[in-house]
Write an enzyme that holds these catalytic residues in place. Structure first.
Site, PDB file in Angstrom:
ATOM      1  N   LEU A  28       0.813  -1.229   0.000  1.00  0.00           N
ATOM      2  CA  LEU A  28       0.000   0.000   0.000  1.00  0.00           C
ATOM      3  C   LEU A  28       0.844   1.276   0.000  1.00  0.00           C
ATOM      4  O   LEU A  28       0.354   2.330   0.388  1.00  0.00           O
ATOM      5  CB  LEU A  28      -0.978   0.017   1.195  1.00  0.00           C
ATOM      6  CG  LEU A  28      -1.949  -1.161   1.280  1.00  0.00           C
ATOM      7  CD1 LEU A  28      -2.831  -1.030   2.522  1.00  0.00           C
ATOM      8  CD2 LEU A  28      -2.841  -1.241   0.043  1.00  0.00           C
ATOM      9  N   PHE A  57       4.410  -6.709 -10.438  1.00  0.00           N
ATOM     10  CA  PHE A  57       4.200  -5.287 -10.714  1.00  0.00           C
ATOM     11  C   PHE A  57       4.827  -4.400  -9.635  1.00  0.00           C
ATOM     12  O   PHE A  57       5.077  -3.224  -9.886  1.00  0.00           O
ATOM     13  CB  PHE A  57       2.701  -4.944 -10.690  1.00  0.00           C
ATOM     14  CG  PHE A  57       1.891  -5.520 -11.808  1.00  0.00           C
ATOM     15  CD1 PHE A  57       1.918  -4.948 -13.068  1.00  0.00           C
ATOM     16  CD2 PHE A  57       1.075  -6.628 -11.594  1.00  0.00           C
ATOM     17  CE1 PHE A  57       1.144  -5.466 -14.097  1.00  0.00           C
ATOM     18  CE2 PHE A  57       0.301  -7.146 -12.613  1.00  0.00           C
ATOM     19  CZ  PHE A  57       0.333  -6.566 -13.871  1.00  0.00           C
ATOM     20  N   GLY A 114       6.591  -2.045  -7.386  1.00  0.00           N
ATOM     21  CA  GLY A 114       7.799  -1.264  -7.611  1.00  0.00           C
ATOM     22  C   GLY A 114       7.484   0.203  -7.433  1.00  0.00           C
ATOM     23  O   GLY A 114       6.321   0.602  -7.460  1.00  0.00           O
ATOM     24  N   SER A 128       9.911  -1.619 -18.810  1.00  0.00           N
ATOM     25  CA  SER A 128       9.457  -0.328 -19.330  1.00  0.00           C
ATOM     26  C   SER A 128      10.198   0.032 -20.603  1.00  0.00           C
ATOM     27  O   SER A 128      11.362  -0.349 -20.782  1.00  0.00           O
ATOM     28  CB  SER A 128       9.754   0.724 -18.257  1.00  0.00           C
ATOM     29  OG  SER A 128       9.662   2.008 -18.804  1.00  0.00           O
ATOM     30  N   TYR A 155      15.316   5.122 -11.558  1.00  0.00           N
ATOM     31  CA  TYR A 155      14.147   4.280 -11.828  1.00  0.00           C
ATOM     32  C   TYR A 155      14.396   3.421 -13.070  1.00  0.00           C
ATOM     33  O   TYR A 155      14.228   2.202 -13.057  1.00  0.00           O
ATOM     34  CB  TYR A 155      12.882   5.142 -12.025  1.00  0.00           C
ATOM     35  CG  TYR A 155      11.762   4.366 -12.683  1.00  0.00           C
ATOM     36  CD1 TYR A 155      11.049   3.405 -11.968  1.00  0.00           C
ATOM     37  CD2 TYR A 155      11.444   4.561 -14.036  1.00  0.00           C
ATOM     38  CE1 TYR A 155      10.049   2.666 -12.589  1.00  0.00           C
ATOM     39  CE2 TYR A 155      10.440   3.826 -14.653  1.00  0.00           C
ATOM     40  CZ  TYR A 155       9.751   2.876 -13.926  1.00  0.00           C
ATOM     41  OH  TYR A 155       8.766   2.136 -14.543  1.00  0.00           O
ATOM     42  N   LYS A 188      15.047  -0.964 -13.898  1.00  0.00           N
ATOM     43  CA  LYS A 188      14.414  -1.863 -14.887  1.00  0.00           C
ATOM     44  C   LYS A 188      15.493  -2.613 -15.669  1.00  0.00           C
ATOM     45  O   LYS A 188      15.374  -3.812 -15.918  1.00  0.00           O
ATOM     46  CB  LYS A 188      13.512  -1.066 -15.841  1.00  0.00           C
ATOM     47  CG  LYS A 188      12.308  -0.437 -15.162  1.00  0.00           C
ATOM     48  CD  LYS A 188      11.374  -1.473 -14.554  1.00  0.00           C
ATOM     49  CE  LYS A 188      10.193  -0.868 -13.840  1.00  0.00           C
ATOM     50  NZ  LYS A 188       9.450  -1.812 -13.005  1.00  0.00           N
ATOM     51  N   PHE A 214       5.984  20.423 -21.738  1.00  0.00           N
ATOM     52  CA  PHE A 214       7.447  20.486 -21.663  1.00  0.00           C
ATOM     53  C   PHE A 214       8.091  20.503 -23.050  1.00  0.00           C
ATOM     54  O   PHE A 214       8.521  19.475 -23.543  1.00  0.00           O
ATOM     55  CB  PHE A 214       7.975  19.302 -20.848  1.00  0.00           C
ATOM     56  CG  PHE A 214       7.488  19.268 -19.422  1.00  0.00           C
ATOM     57  CD1 PHE A 214       7.473  20.415 -18.638  1.00  0.00           C
ATOM     58  CD2 PHE A 214       7.062  18.072 -18.842  1.00  0.00           C
ATOM     59  CE1 PHE A 214       7.032  20.383 -17.326  1.00  0.00           C
ATOM     60  CE2 PHE A 214       6.623  18.023 -17.525  1.00  0.00           C
ATOM     61  CZ  PHE A 214       6.604  19.181 -16.768  1.00  0.00           C
TER      62      PHE A 214
END
Ligand code: NAD
Ligand code: UFG
Length: 330
Positions: free
Chosen positions: A33, A80, A82, A124, A148, A152, A217
């Site tokens: 959570l 999943f 992460g 990803s 991050y 991966k 951006f």
């Protein structure tokens, strides 16, 4: 099959848990959570009218995970869980490396000890770095620009090494492009804690007046209108891709892009949102965001050829469902 879904109360995990049940599989969810609410469990129960076994646990807690593996008989794992905020990973690298790498190590150790041979990992498109689109699974990986993304790359490497040492394992690395949208019921969607990092939740929060205006951006990229181009994929299509990946998993390591193969610019996404939902999105053009690439979209043919999966929902479906969730979300 009985499937362990780690991070199953998060955005992609919750939609996948639903579809796994619909496909006749048994689902056990583990989530700490840290980026989701228990309320999601009630929502998926409400939508599917069935119960889900849930453990509030941290996947990096090896003792606890062993207990969970001992109590269940898993046939497969979809991992999943992460941390996923790119900018936060730059200011909190240790948390990201620890959480995202140790969780996989723990799970693989448990899988080997308890003879679970199917393992699906959430990777990803970020692993492609600055390669030119369309991106293909056999391209050499690019340089990542943040911790991050690096987690991966490291996870993919760990899982390849595991496959060499334990050749009976069947591992799928799923490289997601940009998941957006929500469950058509409006009960389940993307509800990030705090200020959103990603474009779609930012747009929906501007639409609901939680945020005043959107910052675009950069408009000087070499793209159709100068703004960044991404391969947005409806989260329901992405969830379906997991069922196909799991049901067609093969021994060894197999990599699949889960994208639509189609690029959409920031301005095109804003326009689609405005047109479908009849809401104006005020925006201003600002400097480019550091680490962004001009365009990132998939060559999605491998998943179609080998898994029989392709994305079916359109940008219009994505912006409609995203707003349908956000407008009533409390
Ligand atoms: P999310 O944050 O909504 O879901 C992740 C879930 O994992 C959350 O419910 C969180 O509470 C839980 N979690 C995190 N660390 C945990 C731990 N140590 N133990 C137990 N639970 C833990 O994110 P999401 O968008 O659903 O993403 C799921 C996965 O897909 C992540 O691995 C993410 O990196 C990857 N991914 C996401 C995107 C995207 O744009 N959403 C793109 C590419 C890859
Ligand atoms: N953008 C804006 N304004 C915003 C947010 C984003 O203009 O407020 C632009 C970005 O510059 C980019 C596009 O919208 O051109 C999409 O940006 P997102 O932040 O939504 O998504 P990214 O492609 O940067 O990254 C996402 C996930 C990563 C994942 C990557 C590839 O955040 O975790 O997709 O799958 F690795």
């Amino acid at each position: 099959m009985q499937i362990l879904v780690t991070g199953g109360l998060g955005f992609i995990g919750s939609h996948t848990a639903l579809l796994l049940k619909e496909a006749g599989h048994d689902v056990v969810i583990v989530d700490n959570l840290s980026n989701s609410k228990l309320d999601v469990l009630q929502r998926i129960k409400k939508i599917s009218n069935v119960d889900y076994k849930f453990y509030k646990a941290d996947v990096t807690d090896e003792a606890k995970m062993k207990e969970i593996f001992a109590r269940n008989k898993f046939d497969g794992i979809i991992h999943f869980a992460g941390l996923k905020a790119v900018s936060e990973s730059i200011s909190k690298p240790l948390e990201y490396y620890y959480n995202n790498v140790v969780s996989t190590l723990c799970l693989i150790k448990c899988a080997l000890e308890y003879n679970v041979e199917r393992f699906v990992f959430s990777s990803s498109a970020t692993v492609y770095g600055e390669n030119d689109s369309p991106l293909k699974e056999d391209m050499k990986l690019g340089l990542t620009t943040n911790p991050y993304g690096e987690t991966k790359v490291i996870n993919e490497k760990i899982l390849r090494d595991v496959s060499v040492a334990y050749p009976h394992m069947a591992i799928s690395l799923l490289r997601y492009f940009n998941p957006i949208g929500a469950h058509p019921s409006g009960l389940l969607g993307e509800a990030p804690n705090g200020l959103p990092n990603n474009l779609m939740p930012f747009i929906t929060q501007v639409a609901s007046n939680k945020i005043k205006s959107l910052k675009v951006f950069g408009n000087d990229y070499e793209t159709v209108d100068g703004t960044g181009v991404r391969d947005y994929i409806h989260v329901m299509d992405l969830a379906k891709g997991h069922i196909k990946a799991l049901e067609n998993i093969k021994i060894g390591v197999n990599v699949y892009n889960l994208g639509t193969g189609k690029g959409t610019s920031v301005l095109e996404l804003i326009n689609a949102f405005e047109k479908i939902n009849n809401i104006k999105i005020p925006y201003e053009i600002v400097e480019r965001r550091k680490g962004d690439v001009a365009a990132c979209f998939a060559d999605a043919t491998k998943a179609y050829k080998e898994l029989g999966w392709k994305a079916e929902l359109t940008i219009e479906d994505m912006v409609r469902d995203a707003w349908n969730f956000e407008k009533d979300y409390k």
